[in-house]
Design an enzyme around this catalytic site. Structure first.
Site, mmCIF file in Angstrom:
data_model
loop_
_atom_site.group_PDB
_atom_site.id
_atom_site.type_symbol
_atom_site.label_atom_id
_atom_site.label_comp_id
_atom_site.label_asym_id
_atom_site.label_seq_id
_atom_site.Cartn_x
_atom_site.Cartn_y
_atom_site.Cartn_z
ATOM 1 N N TRP A 162 36.924 34.219 31.212
ATOM 2 C CA TRP A 162 37.823 35.028 32.036
ATOM 3 C C TRP A 162 38.703 34.153 32.904
ATOM 4 O O TRP A 162 38.453 32.969 33.006
ATOM 5 C CB TRP A 162 37.010 35.991 32.897
ATOM 6 N N CYS A 177 30.937 30.142 28.088
ATOM 7 C CA CYS A 177 31.207 31.209 29.051
ATOM 8 C C CYS A 177 31.751 30.612 30.343
ATOM 9 O O CYS A 177 31.308 29.570 30.800
ATOM 10 C CB CYS A 177 29.934 32.002 29.346
ATOM 11 N N ASP A 233 32.808 34.014 26.056
ATOM 12 C CA ASP A 233 32.849 35.076 27.053
ATOM 13 C C ASP A 233 33.565 34.436 28.239
ATOM 14 O O ASP A 233 32.934 33.800 29.068
ATOM 15 C CB ASP A 233 31.410 35.471 27.422
ATOM 16 N N SER A 235 29.419 39.272 33.733
ATOM 17 C CA SER A 235 28.536 39.024 32.600
ATOM 18 C C SER A 235 27.109 39.212 33.089
ATOM 19 O O SER A 235 26.685 38.541 34.038
ATOM 20 C CB SER A 235 28.715 37.585 32.109
HETATM 21 P P1 FAD Z 1 40.327 39.897 43.325
HETATM 22 O O1 FAD Z 1 40.641 40.633 44.559
HETATM 23 O O2 FAD Z 1 40.451 40.606 42.052
HETATM 24 O O3 FAD Z 1 41.165 38.554 43.266
HETATM 25 C C1 FAD Z 1 41.020 37.672 42.160
HETATM 26 C C2 FAD Z 1 41.768 36.387 42.406
HETATM 27 O O4 FAD Z 1 43.146 36.666 42.419
HETATM 28 C C3 FAD Z 1 41.472 35.722 43.739
HETATM 29 O O5 FAD Z 1 40.446 34.801 43.687
HETATM 30 C C4 FAD Z 1 42.763 35.049 44.050
HETATM 31 O O6 FAD Z 1 42.804 33.792 43.414
HETATM 32 C C5 FAD Z 1 43.801 35.916 43.409
HETATM 33 N N1 FAD Z 1 44.456 36.865 44.355
HETATM 34 C C6 FAD Z 1 44.485 38.204 44.228
HETATM 35 N N2 FAD Z 1 45.195 38.749 45.232
HETATM 36 C C7 FAD Z 1 45.616 37.747 45.998
HETATM 37 C C8 FAD Z 1 46.396 37.679 47.199
HETATM 38 N N3 FAD Z 1 46.935 38.765 47.772
HETATM 39 N N4 FAD Z 1 46.611 36.456 47.721
HETATM 40 C C9 FAD Z 1 46.115 35.367 47.135
HETATM 41 N N5 FAD Z 1 45.380 35.360 46.015
HETATM 42 C C10 FAD Z 1 45.132 36.541 45.441
HETATM 43 N N6 FAD Z 1 32.929 36.570 37.924
HETATM 44 C C11 FAD Z 1 31.744 36.108 38.388
HETATM 45 O O7 FAD Z 1 31.651 35.658 39.537
HETATM 46 N N7 FAD Z 1 30.603 36.133 37.595
HETATM 47 C C12 FAD Z 1 30.637 36.622 36.332
HETATM 48 O O8 FAD Z 1 29.609 36.639 35.660
HETATM 49 C C13 FAD Z 1 31.881 37.119 35.819
HETATM 50 N N8 FAD Z 1 31.968 37.597 34.568
HETATM 51 C C14 FAD Z 1 33.149 38.074 34.112
HETATM 52 C C15 FAD Z 1 33.232 38.586 32.816
HETATM 53 C C16 FAD Z 1 34.422 39.095 32.337
HETATM 54 C C17 FAD Z 1 34.490 39.653 30.943
HETATM 55 C C18 FAD Z 1 35.571 39.097 33.170
HETATM 56 C C19 FAD Z 1 36.887 39.637 32.683
HETATM 57 C C20 FAD Z 1 35.504 38.584 34.444
HETATM 58 C C21 FAD Z 1 34.306 38.074 34.935
HETATM 59 N N9 FAD Z 1 34.223 37.577 36.238
HETATM 60 C C22 FAD Z 1 33.021 37.092 36.682
HETATM 61 C C23 FAD Z 1 35.358 37.638 37.179
HETATM 62 C C24 FAD Z 1 35.271 38.946 37.999
HETATM 63 O O9 FAD Z 1 35.506 40.053 37.151
HETATM 64 C C25 FAD Z 1 36.296 39.038 39.128
HETATM 65 O O10 FAD Z 1 37.564 38.770 38.625
HETATM 66 C C26 FAD Z 1 36.013 38.085 40.266
HETATM 67 O O11 FAD Z 1 34.724 38.305 40.776
HETATM 68 C C27 FAD Z 1 37.017 38.282 41.396
HETATM 69 O O12 FAD Z 1 37.038 39.630 41.796
HETATM 70 P P2 FAD Z 1 37.496 40.047 43.251
HETATM 71 O O13 FAD Z 1 37.757 41.521 43.244
HETATM 72 O O14 FAD Z 1 36.560 39.540 44.270
HETATM 73 O O15 FAD Z 1 38.866 39.272 43.433
#
Ligand code: FAD
Length: 688
Positions: A688, A641, A686, A448
């Protein structure tokens, strides 16, 4: 009057424009998806394609079509998996199809000895995905008709929906489509399945649904189950004449423009803009947790945003993970060998551009860090290094309880899982196609936007908590893909050329080291989460944790308006975190905004670990019942949010309580009030 050449020219252009508008360009085979055009071998996208799916099935000798309504790709993946399983287990001749590519006027002519499958995601507030809108409206319309009337009595179908129970309209698209088809006389085989992303059980819901569905379908169509033989969808062709330095080889570039070093707009979900990082700082004052504030400069692009929109970040996998993945598959030596990938079926799409290398595929295109799925284990079992491992893999793949008992708490990714199971033996018998089919495409992550477009139209701010999950059974914690990539970028931006934040060694210079400076591929997604057009209207915002991101933008915008002499309405923000000393986001900025906004701005905080009793935003909201209700009666907009699973629900419940209490109405009536606020966009989420 005479028509001169110029008039004719103008008329011609208008006519062409009109045709293009009404046909969405389909008449002259304009491909809507520039990314797909460079590498997708999808017959449906070629010029002169038919929009008649029955004809298409006849031509290609198919008896099962799997339609998907997909926004982020998950429904599309599930559709491919169904098609593949139908083929390998039951000898069905399957085709996967985008709902958008076909018309449905002749649905009533679908032969009764064939089957249609629908895999339909529900999006936002109970809406169909973009590619399913036309189909959905057609089938739901009051005066729906088909070529020969309005009965679908010949049609047999199966249906699975992807939804999220934290939203009010849970799986409403599949429910409504199923309802309409049934009403029109069609016969559903098996139950209409529902997967729940909110409970995190999507994959298991899908698996639990499909087995009885296959049995029912086999009975209905007289199909014989055979021992599933793995048939690759893609063939891997070694390109011995090319090396990783050859200019036509994709090393992670998303499309041709990037490959040629001249990426061009429009930048969108198929074509990211590689933006320069303009600012990056740490927001937490904590030893072991991190939250990054990053600003990226989009001034060199056509990208624009409005306060409340989302930015999508295109991550790549950490070098450490890529190494582990390639090593497990015995591909370390071949990591930079050039390969092309050919679809063996005309309807299969190669999900990334080729020629490319194993390294680039693992790094830029595949979700190799996600927890391994049970179905993947089943698929890979026959390729185990020895019989003992094969027996264990087969059992894990087919027995849900056993799978959970063994792996439930470890969340192994594919490489970790295979390594642990084989005690280090290499898995070099697996056809690489199995990974292309079985692992998800590496997805952009959404954030966001935490800046106001009024204040900085060409600089987009992100507020991201770096995701780390300590797992009891593993030495190293799980590290979020995109947020650690951001952490590596932040590190480079602030200190120099480091790419090994947390020893993960990201390739932050990008393919061919073209990202000079500190760059991040992004695109913008527009949202409906918006400030009222009239700044004097009051707003109430609930944004704990990173949920505060869009509200920092909202308050920043209103502070600017106030400084510019605009009359700004009450701006009430509820923020919560663990404690005031460590994770109080934007603490010093709020004071600046207060200076501009004066009494119009009020910040209410809830620090859950600063007091004996845990206090959350919904508790503070309750304490402010009087003011909240009064503001709502002055038409305040109400925004939530952040965490969808718990917080957003509790806020909804609390608001209904406040309304019931203050307006002296029954809880049921108060629920209705909240629902109608949502329907009128007075209550916006908003989450997630
Ligand atoms: P990923 O690698 O995608 O993992 C996500 C989570 O899945 C992990 O924390 C863990 O709990 C789990 N996971 C995945 N794989 C494993 C594994 N092998 N073992 C154990 N656990 C696992 N985030 C923000 O920080 N700020 C924002 O403003 C924000 N806005 C968003 C708005 C929208 C509309 C949406 C849909 C999401 C938003 N998010 C926001 C969330 C963001 O998109 C990500 O999902 C988040 O930052 C995590 O991404 P990542 O790739 O680091 O984690």
């Amino acid at each position: 009057a005479e028509i001169d050449t110029l008039d004719l020219l103008v008329l011609g252009v208008i006519l062409l424009g009109t045709i293009a508008y009404f046909t969405k360009g389909s008449l002259w085979g304009v491909v809507k998806d520039p990314y797909a055009s460079s590498f997708a071998a999808n017959a449906g996208q070629k010029t002169g394609r038919t929009r008649n799916f029955i004809e298409k099935m006849d031509e290609t000798n198919k008896n099962c079509i799997v339609f998907y309504g997909s926004q982020t790709g998950t429904a599309e993946d599930y559709a491919s998996r169904l098609a593949k399983e139908g083929k390998s287990r039951y000898g069905l001749n399957t085709i996967v199809a985008d709902l958008e590519d076909y018309d449905f006027e002749n649905l009533d002519e679908f032969p009764s000895d064939k089957i249609v499958m629908f895999v339909l995601a529900t999006y936002g507030e109970g809406e169909p995905t973009d590619n399913a809108v036309e189909f959905y409206e057609h089938i739901r319309s009051d005066d729906v008709s088909f070529s020969n009337g309005s009965s679908l009595e010949n049609l047999k179908y199966v249906a699975f929906g992807l939804g999220n129970n934290t939203y009010e309209h849970y799986n409403s698209v599949v429910r409504r489509v199923d309802e309409s088809l049934t009403k029109l006389g069609a016969t559903r085989i098996g139950v209409a399945g529902e997967g729940d992303d909110g409970a995190g059980t999507m994959e298991e819901d899908f698996l639990a649904w499909k087995d009885p569905m296959w049995s029912a379908l086999a009975e209905s169509m007289g199909l014989e189950e055979r021992e599933a033989i793995y048939e690759p969808t893609f063939s891997i062709v070694d390109r011995d004449t090319l090396t990783a330095d050859s200019e036509e080889v994709y090393l992670g570039e998303p499309n041709k423009g990037y490959l040629q070093g001249t990426p061009k707009g429009p930048f969108n979900a198929q074509n990211p803009y590689t933006a320069e990082v303009a600012e990056s700082r740490e927001l937490f004052k904590s030893k072991d947790r991190s939250c990054i504030h990053m600003e990226i400069d989009v001034s060199g692009s056509n990208l624009s945003y409005q306060t409340g929109d989302h930015v999508a970040v295109w991550p790549s996998n950490a070098g450490f993970q890529v190494d582990q993945f390639l090593k497990t598959l015995g591909l370390t030596e071949k990591r930079n060998h050039v390969i092309s990938i050919k679809a063996l079926e005309p309807t299969a799409k190669v999900p990334f551009p080729t020629p490319t290398t194993y390294d680039a595929i693992a790094r830029y295109h595949m979700e190799i860090c996600a927890p391994v799925s049970r179905q993947m284990i089943s698929t890979l079992a026959p390729f185990s290094p020895n019989e003992k491992i094969k027996a264990e893999m087969t059992r894990l793949g087919s027995d849900k309880e056993y799978f959970h008992e063994k792996t439930g708490h470890s969340f192994y990714n594919i490489a970790q899982f295979l390594t642990v199971l084989s005690e280090g033996a290499t898995w070099d018998n697996i056809p690489f196609s199995a990974f292309i089919e079985g692992l998800n495409k590496l997805q952009p992550r959404y954030y966001s936007i935490s800046s106001s477009s009024l204040v900085q139209p060409k600089k987009v701010a992100i507020t991201a908590v770096v995701e780390t999950q300590v797992l009891p059974s593993q030495e190293a914690p799980f590290r979020g893909v995109a947020t650690h990539y951001l952490a590596a970028l932040a590190d480079k931006f602030n200190k120099g050329a480091k790419s090994d934040a947390y020893d993960l060694t990201y390739q932050i210079v990008g393919p061919r080291s073209r990202h000079t400076g500190t760059h991040l591929p992004v695109h913008i997604r527009h949202s409906n989460f918006k400030l009222p057009s009239d700044p004097s209207r009051p707003i109430i915002m609930i944004g704990p944790g990173t949920g505060v991101a869009p509200f920092r933008a909202f308050v920043q915008e209103r502070a600017k308006q106030a400084r510019d002499g605009v009359e700004v309405g009450k701006t009430l923000l509820f923020f919560g975190s663990r404690n005031a000393n460590e994770d109080y986001l934007y603490e010093s900025e709020w004071a600046e905004y207060k200076e501009a906004l004066g009494d119009a701005f009020e910040l209410v905080t809830a620090f859950s670990r600063d007091t004996a009793k845990k206090v959350y935003v919904q508790h503070r909201l309750k304490e402010k019942s009087e003011e909240v209700n009064a503001l709502l009666q002055k038409k305040a907009l109400f925004y939530v949010c952040g965490d969808a699973a718990r917080m957003a629900r509790e806020v909804n419940t609390t608001l209904a309580q406040i309304i019931a209490e203050k307006r002296k109405i029954t809880p049921a009536k108060a629920d209705e009030v909240v629902k109608s606020m949502r329907a009128a966009n007075q209550y916006q989420e908003d989450v997630w």
